[in-house]
Design a protein around this motif. Structure first.
Motif, short mmCIF file in Angstrom:
data_model
loop_
_atom_site.label_atom_id
_atom_site.label_comp_id
_atom_site.label_asym_id
_atom_site.label_seq_id
_atom_site.Cartn_x
_atom_site.Cartn_y
_atom_site.Cartn_z
N GLN A 126 0.83 -1.20 0.00
CA GLN A 126 0.00 0.00 0.00
C GLN A 126 0.86 1.25 0.00
O GLN A 126 1.86 1.34 0.72
N SER B 234 -3.11 3.62 -2.91
CA SER B 234 -2.96 2.56 -3.91
C SER B 234 -2.59 1.28 -3.18
O SER B 234 -1.58 1.23 -2.47
N SER B 235 -3.41 0.24 -3.32
CA SER B 235 -3.18 -0.97 -2.54
C SER B 235 -3.29 -2.22 -3.40
O SER B 235 -4.01 -2.26 -4.40
N LEU B 236 -2.57 -3.25 -2.99
CA LEU B 236 -2.58 -4.55 -3.65
C LEU B 236 -2.70 -5.63 -2.59
O LEU B 236 -1.99 -5.63 -1.59
N PHE C 65 -3.51 -2.94 -8.91
CA PHE C 65 -3.60 -2.08 -7.74
C PHE C 65 -4.98 -1.40 -7.70
O PHE C 65 -5.52 -0.98 -8.72
N ASP C 66 -5.52 -1.32 -6.49
CA ASP C 66 -6.78 -0.62 -6.25
C ASP C 66 -6.44 0.82 -5.84
O ASP C 66 -5.86 1.04 -4.79
N GLU C 67 -6.79 1.78 -6.69
CA GLU C 67 -6.38 3.16 -6.47
C GLU C 67 -7.57 4.07 -6.17
O GLU C 67 -8.63 3.95 -6.80
N HIS C 68 -7.38 4.97 -5.19
CA HIS C 68 -8.42 5.93 -4.80
C HIS C 68 -7.77 7.30 -4.59
O HIS C 68 -6.64 7.39 -4.12
#
Length: 635
Positions: free
Chosen positions: A543, A560-562, A621-624
């Motif tokens: 993250q 940004s997380s994986l 990656f999940d990005e916000h």
């Protein structure tokens, strides 16, 4: 008659199709007397039945003559010496129904080579695997066997066959540079050779990725034939070489000269030696390890040689650089200024597999984790520089709330301040890079460190019970329980956890495995007791939290997380490290990264295509982004 290959997805239609195909053959099947098959009768058989005949008048038919060769081959114990010149060929595909196996054995017999079947696995509805060891005193014949079998695998597409081979003669035959780099395949396209140094767990995932290309040969080098073959099997065209490269400079040089690119998954201290050979041979090099001072000292030589040496292309370092720089470069391109940067990563057992008191498991030697847990660290937090000496690293863990479903902690990871220059975020008030663990890991390991279980000194005893009692007495404690409480800083609950873990390990019942080193003996225990069991998954977490300000008064908070889990085919750690390194190698090999010199994956020419290719493998990656505006500046 038995039929076991009918498709089952559309059972009615497939049965009808099979019945319609079989019906015209039934009359011949029923009326012919197969005990008296003369030439006329055989000639009148339909092609389907003729091709299905295994024997005719007591002899094998043409399509099945390979059985005779298999049955009558000399016994290896009486015929062959493993020191004799030979090649080990591993094939996996539809070897029998495509007829490939017949032609392979014809090639071997036609050249008067002897062979032995090391392995043959045939399963319904699966590809056959076959391992042949081919012997000949004439080295040219072995070369012809390998070349022709490769051509067959390319030409007989219905076989869908992959091939790897190990050549026992490599030490003597690779004495000068050949024309491998200009080699052309039977399809008229350029073949390429990747030299992979190291055959550990990550090497298999690397070989699987780059080895998907039928025109790419992956040459795997290890001290041990079994390890090299195990990794080479993962590539469509894999080649195994047994070589102790640190004590075989000429062989290493020859192998590098044969390669289009070299990849080292060996320990980092070995990389400068390999880099010097790559510079001499003008061959590109890729590693997954941190860029060392020794490597940086070679920068000028690397540039003069006109080659690329790409370091830090794994998970951490590697994927962390690429995913973070994607955000940082975007902020800078819009005139933003990074004020806060935090990046954490960890390889852990999946929650259901964290079923021991340490909440951790090892997929390879624990020594790396133990060593890393004693590294000193430095970072910047709200403008203040924080130094953490190695002996206190485990005591410096902090709660991490990034993955809310998991109870995690973070430890500072080495020198975070250097990333101010690497990422162009020198003005950030916070720069932190850390390692993730389940909460409680660090405190428990710190107790064991305080007890002396991580000391690289002699045990002074033959059993663990005696060793711990000796350590206790050396620190002035006659009672081991009181000693553990003292090492836990007086925290009785923590001391109780440590005591339960030692009992869970059955340490008092075990002899030490290495009397010359307490820590190595302790690592042996951890490796044995905390290994992943069949069906257990590992997990990779990463993250980034980045805060940036802009001239219009707005503030952006990027997250940004994986979270990636392993599966039955590959661990998450092997996938993220091996695939990232493989993609970096592919980019160098394909000329996507034209820059020469000493490189890191922090530039757009590397991370943009690399992240795209990783996403194709399910690594996303999940990005916000959360944007806040300064109300005073809003008109």
């Amino acid at each position: 008659m038995g039929v076991d290959i009918l498709p089952t997805e559309i059972s009615a239609e497939s049965s009808e199709h099979f019945s319609e195909s079989l019906l015209p053959l039934l009359k011949q099947l029923i009326t012919n007397d197969y005990n008296k098959v003369d030439d006329d009768m055989y000639a009148k058989l339909s092609p389907e039945l003729a091709n299905a005949c295994i024997t005719r008048n007591g002899s094998l038919t043409k399509n099945f003559q390979y059985i005779d060769a298999l049955m009558n081959r000399p016994l290896p114990a009486n015929q062959y010496d493993m020191r004799d010149p030979h090649v080990l060929i591993h094939l996996k595909g539809h070897l029998f129904d495509s007829g490939l196996i017949n032609q392979v054995l014809d090639i071997i017999e036609g050249l008067d080579c002897q062979f032995d079947i090391e392995e043959c696995n045939v399963k319904p509805r699966e590809k056959t695997t076959l391992m042949l060891r081919v012997f000949s005193a004439e080295k040219d014949k072995l070369d012809i066997v390998v070349t022709k079998v490769k051509m067959l695998c390319d030409l007989i597409e219905t076989a869908e066959t992959s091939m790897q081979h190990y050549d026992s003669r490599l030490k003597s035959t690779y004495t000068q540079k050949s024309d491998t780099k200009s080699k052309v395949s039977v399809l008229g396209e350029r073949e390429r050779n990747i030299l992979l140094l190291g055959a550990g767990k990550v090497a298999s995932s690397f070989a699987e990725y780059v080895g998907r290309d039928k025109l790419t040969t992956v040459t795997v080098v290890s001290q041990y034939e079994h390890d090299a073959m195990h990794v080479a099997k993962n590539a469509t065209r894999g080649r195994a070489v047994t070589c102790d490269i640190m004590n075989s400079t000429n062989e290493l040089r020859s192998l590098i000269q044969e390669a289009d690119v070299v990849v080292s998954l060996l320990p980092a201290p070995m990389h400068p030696i390999i880099a010097k050979e790559c510079i001499s041979s003008k061959t590109d090099l890729v590693t997954a390890s941190y860029e060392s001072e020794e490597m940086r000292a070679l920068r000028k030589s690397i540039e003069e040689a006109g080659i690329s040496i790409l370091n830090e292309v794994g998970l951490d370092p590697g994927m962390d650089h690429m995913s973070a720089m994607k955000i940082v470069d975007d902020i800078h391109s819009r005139g933003g200024d990074v004020k806060h940067f935090s990046s954490v990563c960890g390889g852990l057992p999946a929650p259901e597999a964290a079923n021991n008191p340490l909440l951790y498991k090892f997929s390879w030697s624990p020594m790396g984790v133990i060593t890393a847990s004693q590294n000193s660290a430095v970072y910047r937090r709200d403008g203040e520089i924080v130094h953490v000496p190695g002996e206190f690293l485990l005591a410096s863990s902090q709660q991490f709330d990034g993955f809310q479903s998991l109870n995690l902690e973070q430890l500072p990871n080495r020198d975070s301040l250097v990333y101010g220059d690497k990422y162009g975020i020198q003005s950030a008030s916070t720069i932190f890079r850390g390692t993730l663990r389940y909460h409680g890991f660090s405190a428990l390991l710190h107790v064991f460190k305080s007890m002396g279980l991580m000391n690289n000194t002699e045990t002074g005893a033959v059993t663990w019970k005696e060793t711990i009692e000796k350590l206790s007495k050396e620190h002035g404690f006659a009672d081991v329980h009181c000693y553990i409480i003292s090492c836990a800083g007086g925290e009785k609950d923590l001391a109780s956890r440590a005591q339960r873990f030692l009992e869970w390990l059955h340490l008092n019942e075990m002899p030490v495995s290495n009397s010359s080193s307490i820590v190595r003996s302790f690592c042996d225990v951890l490796e044995q007791s905390l290994a992943y069991q069949n069906g257990e998954r590992d997990m990779v977490l990463m993250q980034h939290d980045i805060v940036a300000t802009f001239s219009d008064g707005s503030t952006e908070t990027h997250s940004s997380s994986l979270q990636l889990f392993g599966d039955k085919n590959m661990t998450a750690m092997c996938k993220t490290v091996g695939y990232t390194c493989a993609i970096g190698t592919q980019l160098i090999l394909d000329g996507v990264v034209p820059t020469k010199g000493l490189l890191l994956p922090t530039s757009k020419e590397v991370y943009i295509p690399a992240l795209h290719l990783l996403a194709k493998e399910g690594i996303v990656f999940d990005e916000h982004i959360r944007v806040q505006h300064d109300v005073e500046n809003v008109v």
